[in-house]
Design a protein around this motif. Structure first.
Motif, PDB file in Angstrom:
ATOM      1  N   LEU A 157       0.835  -1.189   0.000  1.00  0.00           N
ATOM      2  CA  LEU A 157       0.000   0.000   0.000  1.00  0.00           C
ATOM      3  C   LEU A 157       0.876   1.247   0.000  1.00  0.00           C
ATOM      4  CD1 LEU A 157      -2.685   1.576   0.402  1.00  0.00           C
ATOM      5  CD2 LEU A 157      -2.371   1.236   2.868  1.00  0.00           C
ATOM      6  N   LEU A 158       0.608   2.153  -0.921  1.00  0.00           N
ATOM      7  CA  LEU A 158       1.223   3.477  -0.921  1.00  0.00           C
ATOM      8  C   LEU A 158       0.094   4.488  -0.871  1.00  0.00           C
ATOM      9  CD1 LEU A 158       3.514   5.537  -1.221  1.00  0.00           C
ATOM     10  CD2 LEU A 158       3.393   5.208  -3.716  1.00  0.00           C
ATOM     11  N   ALA A 159      -0.049   5.156   0.279  1.00  0.00           N
ATOM     12  CA  ALA A 159      -1.093   6.164   0.462  1.00  0.00           C
ATOM     13  C   ALA A 159      -0.444   7.534   0.554  1.00  0.00           C
ATOM     14  CB  ALA A 159      -1.907   5.876   1.720  1.00  0.00           C
ATOM     15  N   ILE A 160      -1.092   8.532  -0.047  1.00  0.00           N
ATOM     16  CA  ILE A 160      -0.571   9.893  -0.082  1.00  0.00           C
ATOM     17  C   ILE A 160      -1.382  10.755   0.887  1.00  0.00           C
ATOM     18  CG2 ILE A 160       0.114  11.789  -1.593  1.00  0.00           C
ATOM     19  CD1 ILE A 160       1.276   8.953  -2.272  1.00  0.00           C
ATOM     20  N   ARG A 208      -8.091  11.364  10.580  1.00  0.00           N
ATOM     21  CA  ARG A 208      -8.873  10.386   9.826  1.00  0.00           C
ATOM     22  C   ARG A 208      -8.034   9.701   8.749  1.00  0.00           C
ATOM     23  NH1 ARG A 208     -12.240  14.198  11.688  1.00  0.00           N
ATOM     24  NH2 ARG A 208     -14.331  13.577  12.388  1.00  0.00           N
ATOM     25  N   LEU A 209      -7.094  10.445   8.165  1.00  0.00           N
ATOM     26  CA  LEU A 209      -6.178   9.857   7.185  1.00  0.00           C
ATOM     27  C   LEU A 209      -5.391   8.712   7.813  1.00  0.00           C
ATOM     28  CD1 LEU A 209      -4.311  10.031   4.521  1.00  0.00           C
ATOM     29  CD2 LEU A 209      -2.839  11.433   5.974  1.00  0.00           C
ATOM     30  N   VAL A 210      -4.805   8.951   8.985  1.00  0.00           N
ATOM     31  CA  VAL A 210      -3.981   7.927   9.631  1.00  0.00           C
ATOM     32  C   VAL A 210      -4.838   6.732  10.026  1.00  0.00           C
ATOM     33  CG1 VAL A 210      -2.430   7.419  11.536  1.00  0.00           C
ATOM     34  CG2 VAL A 210      -2.333   9.659  10.422  1.00  0.00           C
ATOM     35  N   ARG A 211      -6.021   7.006  10.558  1.00  0.00           N
ATOM     36  CA  ARG A 211      -6.894   5.893  10.958  1.00  0.00           C
ATOM     37  C   ARG A 211      -7.258   5.031   9.746  1.00  0.00           C
ATOM     38  NH1 ARG A 211     -11.498   6.403  15.380  1.00  0.00           N
ATOM     39  NH2 ARG A 211      -9.644   5.875  16.594  1.00  0.00           N
ATOM     40  N   ASP A 212      -7.522   5.659   8.610  1.00  0.00           N
ATOM     41  CA  ASP A 212      -7.866   4.879   7.419  1.00  0.00           C
ATOM     42  C   ASP A 212      -6.654   4.114   6.901  1.00  0.00           C
ATOM     43  OD1 ASP A 212      -9.929   4.215   5.387  1.00  0.00           O
ATOM     44  OD2 ASP A 212      -8.520   5.189   4.023  1.00  0.00           O
ATOM     45  N   PHE A 213      -5.467   4.715   7.031  1.00  0.00           N
ATOM     46  CA  PHE A 213      -4.250   4.006   6.626  1.00  0.00           C
ATOM     47  C   PHE A 213      -4.066   2.749   7.467  1.00  0.00           C
ATOM     48  CE2 PHE A 213       0.320   3.161   7.047  1.00  0.00           C
ATOM     49  CZ  PHE A 213       0.677   3.026   5.716  1.00  0.00           C
ATOM     50  N   VAL A 214      -4.266   2.874   8.775  1.00  0.00           N
ATOM     51  CA  VAL A 214      -4.156   1.708   9.656  1.00  0.00           C
ATOM     52  C   VAL A 214      -5.140   0.626   9.224  1.00  0.00           C
ATOM     53  CG1 VAL A 214      -4.557   0.883  12.014  1.00  0.00           C
ATOM     54  CG2 VAL A 214      -3.270   3.002  11.627  1.00  0.00           C
ATOM     55  N   ARG A 215      -6.358   1.032   8.924  1.00  0.00           N
ATOM     56  CA  ARG A 215      -7.369   0.065   8.487  1.00  0.00           C
ATOM     57  C   ARG A 215      -6.967  -0.585   7.163  1.00  0.00           C
ATOM     58  NH1 ARG A 215     -13.542   1.421   6.433  1.00  0.00           N
ATOM     59  NH2 ARG A 215     -14.126  -0.743   6.008  1.00  0.00           N
ATOM     60  N   VAL A 220      -3.981  -1.053   5.972  1.00  0.00           N
ATOM     61  CA  VAL A 220      -2.892  -2.001   6.188  1.00  0.00           C
ATOM     62  C   VAL A 220      -3.436  -3.288   6.795  1.00  0.00           C
ATOM     63  CG1 VAL A 220      -0.775  -2.446   7.493  1.00  0.00           C
ATOM     64  CG2 VAL A 220      -1.100  -0.238   6.360  1.00  0.00           C
ATOM     65  N   ARG A 221      -4.306  -3.162   7.790  1.00  0.00           N
ATOM     66  CA  ARG A 221      -4.901  -4.352   8.422  1.00  0.00           C
ATOM     67  C   ARG A 221      -5.667  -5.195   7.418  1.00  0.00           C
ATOM     68  NH1 ARG A 221      -4.536  -4.370  13.861  1.00  0.00           N
ATOM     69  NH2 ARG A 221      -4.811  -2.423  15.038  1.00  0.00           N
ATOM     70  N   GLN A 222      -6.411  -4.511   6.555  1.00  0.00           N
ATOM     71  CA  GLN A 222      -7.299  -5.202   5.619  1.00  0.00           C
ATOM     72  C   GLN A 222      -6.756  -5.116   4.197  1.00  0.00           C
ATOM     73  OE1 GLN A 222     -11.321  -3.711   6.142  1.00  0.00           O
ATOM     74  NE2 GLN A 222     -11.101  -3.619   8.358  1.00  0.00           N
ATOM     75  N   TYR A 223      -5.438  -5.134   4.079  1.00  0.00           N
ATOM     76  CA  TYR A 223      -4.831  -4.982   2.765  1.00  0.00           C
ATOM     77  C   TYR A 223      -5.367  -6.037   1.796  1.00  0.00           C
ATOM     78  CZ  TYR A 223      -1.415  -4.451  -0.938  1.00  0.00           C
ATOM     79  OH  TYR A 223      -0.820  -4.234  -2.158  1.00  0.00           O
ATOM     80  N   GLY A 224      -5.814  -5.546   0.656  1.00  0.00           N
ATOM     81  CA  GLY A 224      -6.400  -6.419  -0.352  1.00  0.00           C
ATOM     82  C   GLY A 224      -7.906  -6.352  -0.390  1.00  0.00           C
ATOM     83  N   SER A 225      -8.511  -5.924   0.731  1.00  0.00           N
ATOM     84  CA  SER A 225      -9.980  -5.819   0.768  1.00  0.00           C
ATOM     85  C   SER A 225     -10.450  -4.399   1.044  1.00  0.00           C
ATOM     86  CB  SER A 225     -10.557  -6.760   1.831  1.00  0.00           C
ATOM     87  OG  SER A 225     -10.076  -6.434   3.119  1.00  0.00           O
ATOM     88  N   HIS A 226      -9.578  -3.555   1.572  1.00  0.00           N
ATOM     89  CA  HIS A 226      -9.917  -2.149   1.824  1.00  0.00           C
ATOM     90  C   HIS A 226      -8.785  -1.280   1.311  1.00  0.00           C
ATOM     91  CE1 HIS A 226     -11.432   1.496   3.754  1.00  0.00           C
ATOM     92  NE2 HIS A 226     -10.234   1.672   4.258  1.00  0.00           N
ATOM     93  N   ASP A 227      -9.097  -0.383   0.392  1.00  0.00           N
ATOM     94  CA  ASP A 227      -8.070   0.476  -0.182  1.00  0.00           C
ATOM     95  C   ASP A 227      -8.168   1.870   0.432  1.00  0.00           C
ATOM     96  OD1 ASP A 227      -5.910   1.180  -1.670  1.00  0.00           O
ATOM     97  OD2 ASP A 227      -6.957   1.313  -3.588  1.00  0.00           O
ATOM     98  N   SER A 228      -7.036   2.562   0.487  1.00  0.00           N
ATOM     99  CA  SER A 228      -7.008   3.933   0.991  1.00  0.00           C
ATOM    100  C   SER A 228      -7.715   4.861   0.015  1.00  0.00           C
ATOM    101  CB  SER A 228      -5.560   4.381   1.183  1.00  0.00           C
ATOM    102  OG  SER A 228      -5.482   5.775   1.388  1.00  0.00           O
ATOM    103  N   LEU A 229      -8.414   5.853   0.566  1.00  0.00           N
ATOM    104  CA  LEU A 229      -9.076   6.864  -0.258  1.00  0.00           C
ATOM    105  C   LEU A 229      -8.065   7.693  -1.026  1.00  0.00           C
ATOM    106  CD1 LEU A 229     -11.885   8.150  -0.881  1.00  0.00           C
ATOM    107  CD2 LEU A 229     -11.503   9.658   1.084  1.00  0.00           C
TER     108      LEU A 229
END
Length: 419
Positions: free
Chosen positions: A122-125, A365-372, A374-383
């Motif tokens: 995951l690479l999130a900006i 909220r950005l960091v919280r979504d990044f954590v999510r 990473v946890r759910q990598y493959g099923s939840h993508d960063s906005l």
């Protein structure tokens, strides 16, 4: 469930803001290391997060020379130091949260997106505005058709005269060759929001603007290089450095002047330091005002204005649709929708307003979504994944090319070489 572990690369103001999530939500995120050339910043980071000294690195080379020690890295270095640590982190198997802009080079932006896909990481900006309640509410109103079909966007980034002078005349983002052009360093947030609202690829860009005021030709007669060297207009100049940096209450601008925030240390730093300079006698070259016009593939048109010459720091916008219009001001969380025909006006109330501080609540909220993600990598993508962010970066590069060459620039000039 164990917290996601992260190493912070670049322990400056932005890096410490993002890692604050680990202190507020230790069950979600844990900081286990830092890489920064400043020993004071490394020490402060260790003090806050309590990790072992062996994981406090003077540079990212030392970090990547060893085995992977965390799930992810936060890359929060200066603009021109984003690409290499992000690339190496992806290659080493880390997920990455990368401060914007991805890179001052459009080719490197694209290369990072491709490396993330190749590494299956995951690479999130840090396009934090997408996470703010203010812009999420506006996006939902457009998606729900509350102004009909969106046709036009007017968006203003009111930088604020003091913020501009601090960051873009005296500060770290004053020169495009040391950081990046203003449209990328500051306003890639805004281009990203317009892309998100338009929900369509951008076809072409035009832009005008320049550095027209903050230069030596506008210096008051007799103004010295440093404000404390007897400025003849100290009583009337809105940019007189002591009025900004020597206030009793130490804000974020004053904290940038000296690691020691005592009055004596700040005063000494202003004597010959960069923040003590007259704003008309600096080595800055980034624009102080710029307009950008954008044409999207779904026929939405947009105009963007960035200006240093505003009393307050805020974002204001107007969306025009086939059935109504929406006006909004971020600093006050005011969103008003007017329907055509009936003339009915509705004030939209935010249940969790954030205002301007913390990018309207977007940082956390950005960091919280990044954590999510990473946890759910493959099923939840960063906005704000790299795939979502690359195009708005290319829009910024096109805008700067359009401004410098005074012509309309099609986005195909950047995307065609990739195909």
């Amino acid at each position: 469930m164990e917290p996601i572990t992260v190493v912070l690369i670049g322990a400056g103001m932005r890096g410490m803001i993002y890692t604050r999530h680990a202190t507020d939500h230790p069950h979600e995120l844990r900081v286990v290391g830092v890489a920064d050339p400043d020993p004071d910043k490394r020490a402060r980071c260790r003090e806050v997060f309590g990790f072992d000294e062996t994981h406090a690195y003077a540079d990212w080379d030392a970090l990547f020379a060893g085995p992977r020690i965390a799930d992810a890295v936060f890359v929060c270095t200066q603009d021109r130091d984003h690409y290499e640590p992000a690339l190496r982190a992806l290659q080493a198997g880390y997920h990455v949260l990368l401060e914007k802009p991805m890179s001052p080079s459009w080719e490197e932006c694209v290369a990072l997106e491709r490396q993330a896909a190749e590494s299956d990481r995951l690479l999130a900006i840090c396009h934090v505005l997408r996470y703010s309640p203010f812009f999420r509410t506006i996006k939902q109103a457009v998606t729900d058709g509350r102004i009909g079909r969106l046709m036009s966007i007017q968006h203003n980034e009111n930088v604020g005269f003091l913020h501009y002078a601090h960051s873009y005349v005296r500060g770290k983002w004053r020169r495009s060759d040391e950081s990046s052009p203003m449209i990328l360093a500051k306003s890639c947030h805004d281009l990203d929001i317009m892309l998100w609202l338009a929900d369509s690829p951008c076809r072409s860009v035009a832009s005008y603007g320049g550095l027209s005021h903050f230069d030596e030709t506008h210096a008051p007669p007799g103004a010295p290089t440093y404000c404390l060297d007897g400025c003849p207009v100290s009583d009337t100049c809105p940019y007189y450095a002591p009025n900004t940096y020597l206030r009793q209450e130490v804000g974020w601008m004053a904290a940038s002047v000296s690691a020691d925030t005592s009055y004596a240390a700040r005063y000494a730093a202003l004597r010959k330091g960069q923040y003590g300079r007259c704003v008309y006698r600096c080595d800055n070259d980034v624009v102080d005002h710029q307009v950008v016009s954008l044409d999207f593939a779904n026929d939405v048109t947009a105009s963007f204005t960035m200006s240093a010459f505003t009393a307050h720091t805020s974002r204001t916008l107007k969306l025009m649709g086939t059935e109504g219009e929406l006006r909004a001001t971020m600093a006050s969380n005011e969103i008003e929708i007017t329907r055509f025909g009936s003339g009915r006006r509705e004030l939209v109330q935010l249940t969790d307003p954030g205002g301007h501080v913390g990018h309207g609540g977007g940082d956390a909220r950005l960091v919280r979504d990044f954590v999510r993600a990473v946890r759910q990598y493959g099923s939840h993508d960063s906005l704000t994944s790299a795939a979502a962010s690359v195009q708005s970066h290319l829009m910024a590069f096109a805008a700067e090319r359009a401004r410098l060459e005074r012509r309309v620039v099609p986005l195909s000039e950047f995307t065609a070489p990739l195909n």
